[in-house]
Design an enzyme around this catalytic site. Sequence first.
Site, PDB file in Angstrom:
ATOM      1  N   CYS A   1      33.139  71.998   4.243  1.00 40.31           N
ATOM      2  CA  CYS A   1      33.384  70.675   3.663  1.00 40.31           C
ATOM      3  C   CYS A   1      32.768  69.537   4.474  1.00 40.31           C
ATOM      4  O   CYS A   1      32.616  68.429   3.964  1.00 40.31           O
ATOM      5  CB  CYS A   1      34.886  70.446   3.495  1.00 40.31           C
ATOM      6  SG  CYS A   1      35.650  71.644   2.391  1.00 40.31           S
TER       7      CYS A   1
ATOM      8  N   HIS B   1      36.085  62.962   2.690  1.00 39.72           N
ATOM      9  CA  HIS B   1      35.971  64.221   1.941  1.00 39.72           C
ATOM     10  C   HIS B   1      37.228  64.410   1.095  1.00 39.72           C
ATOM     11  O   HIS B   1      38.349  64.287   1.585  1.00 39.72           O
ATOM     12  CB  HIS B   1      35.795  65.394   2.900  1.00 39.72           C
ATOM     13  CG  HIS B   1      36.004  66.720   2.232  1.00 39.72           C
ATOM     14  ND1 HIS B   1      35.278  67.105   1.129  1.00 39.72           N
ATOM     15  CD2 HIS B   1      36.885  67.722   2.470  1.00 39.72           C
ATOM     16  CE1 HIS B   1      35.693  68.295   0.735  1.00 39.72           C
ATOM     17  NE2 HIS B   1      36.674  68.686   1.526  1.00 39.72           N
TER      18      HIS B   1
ATOM     19  N   ASN C   1      38.631  69.611  -4.857  1.00 37.27           N
ATOM     20  CA  ASN C   1      37.824  69.710  -3.651  1.00 37.27           C
ATOM     21  C   ASN C   1      36.508  70.409  -3.985  1.00 37.27           C
ATOM     22  O   ASN C   1      36.495  71.601  -4.297  1.00 37.27           O
ATOM     23  CB  ASN C   1      38.590  70.508  -2.591  1.00 37.27           C
ATOM     24  CG  ASN C   1      37.835  70.640  -1.276  1.00 37.27           C
ATOM     25  OD1 ASN C   1      36.645  70.344  -1.208  1.00 37.27           O
ATOM     26  ND2 ASN C   1      38.523  71.097  -0.244  1.00 37.27           N
TER      27      ASN C   1
END
Lengths: 339, 76
Positions: free
Chosen positions: A110, A255, A285
Site C-alpha cells: 500500500c 492511503h 482499499n
Amino acid sequence: MTAVIRGIGVCVPPNIVTNDDISKTLDTSDLWIRERTGIERRYMVDGEISTMDLAIKAGLRAIESAQTNKIDMVIVATTSPERLCPAVAPEVADKLGLKGVAAYDITSACAGFVYGMATAKGFVESGIADTVLLIGAEAFTKFVNKDDRTTWPIFGDGAGAMVIGKGEPDELGAIGQFDLGADGSLSDALCTHAGGARQRVKDSLGQHAQSQAYYLSMNGRVVYENAVSQMTQSSLKAVRQNDLTIEELDWMIGHQANIRILQTVAYELDLPECKVASNIADHGNTLTASIPLLLNDYAHSNQLKPGQKLLITAFGAGFSWGSTVVTWPDLRTYPKEWN
Amino acid sequence: MFSLNELKTIIETRFKMDVSTTSGDTSLEDIGFDSLSQLDLAQAIHKQHGIKISDDDMESISTLDDVVNYVSGKLS
C-alpha cells in the site's frame, strides 16, 4: 530543478460490489463494515479484466492529461502482478506504444505509490530519466479469500497513474522531500504466506499449504496501531523536511485503508478532520492505486485546487510507509470509469 | 492522579460524544466503543499523558473506572 507532476489518470473496473452484496455470502453487515472501515462499496475485477488492463487505461489517461508522448520510463507499483515473472511494466509500456523505454515494477504494497513517486523523483532529478510514467495498479481482490470476513470486505480494485517530469521547485506540481521507512519485523502481520519462494506449493515438510495461505492474512489490531503510529510520525517528518507546518496543509491525502485510521492520524497531527480527503466509501482499499484514485476524484470534482499544499502519506504491508508534500498543479483530469 | 472528568474530556474531545452524565462503572461498550475505539482511546491517552496501555492490559479494561484506575496507577 525538481520533479513535478505533469499528468494524472485513473481507471476502475465496471463491476461494483456493495456491502449488502458481501453480506449475502459472509457473516457481516453493511453497518458493521461501514462503522469499522468507512467502506460502502468497491469496484472489483471480474471476468477477463486484470491488473495490466487497468494499468494501461490509467496510464493512457495520465499521458493524455500530461499532453506528452515523451515518456522514457514506466514504473508499475503493484501487489497483484499478472505473473510472478516477468514484471508488468514492460508489457504495459509496450501496449502504450512506448517501445524500448525503461520499464520495471516495484513492490511495496500500500505504500507502493509513494515509494514510486520517490523513485520517479530520484530518476528525474538525477537526469537518468526525463519523464516517468508511474502507475499503481491492482486486481488485488484476486488474492483475497472470499470466505474471510476480516479481509474480503476491505479491498477493491483499480489503477492510477501519474506523469512526473522536470520542473522548478516553486512550480505548481513540485514534489517535495520524502520520508520513507520500513519495519520487516512485523511482516507476518499482513502477508500472503504461500506462493512465493519460501512456501511455493508445499511447505518445508512437503505438506501442501492450507488454501488460506495463498490469500492475504491480516492481524487487524497490529496493522491499525502501526498504521496510525507510522503514518503520524512519517507525516510529521515530511512536513518538517519541507519547511511547512501542519497548519499550512490544505489536504491530507492518506492511503485509503480505513477511514478511522485516517481520522486518528489527523487527530494525532492536530489536523482538522475537514482536511482529511477520503473516497474510501466508494473504493475500499485499492493498495497502490488508492493515492492517485483519491487525487483524481478530488481534482475532477474541483475539491483539489491548483496551488494547494497536500500531505501525501501511506502505510502498508512490510510494514512500509512513506510521506511527502506536493503543491497541486493545474491538470486536465478524466472520469475514472472503465468506458 | 488521573480523574474520571479528565477521561470524559478526552472521550468528548476525541470521539465527539457526550458522556457528561455517564458514571464510572459504565462500560466502554455501553457508550458505543468497539475494538477500534478502544485502540483510539489508548492512543489519545498516550498522546496526552504519555501512558501506553498494552494490548493485554486493554483486554482487562471494561469500564471508565478501569481506565481511570489504570492510568492513575501508571502515573503514580
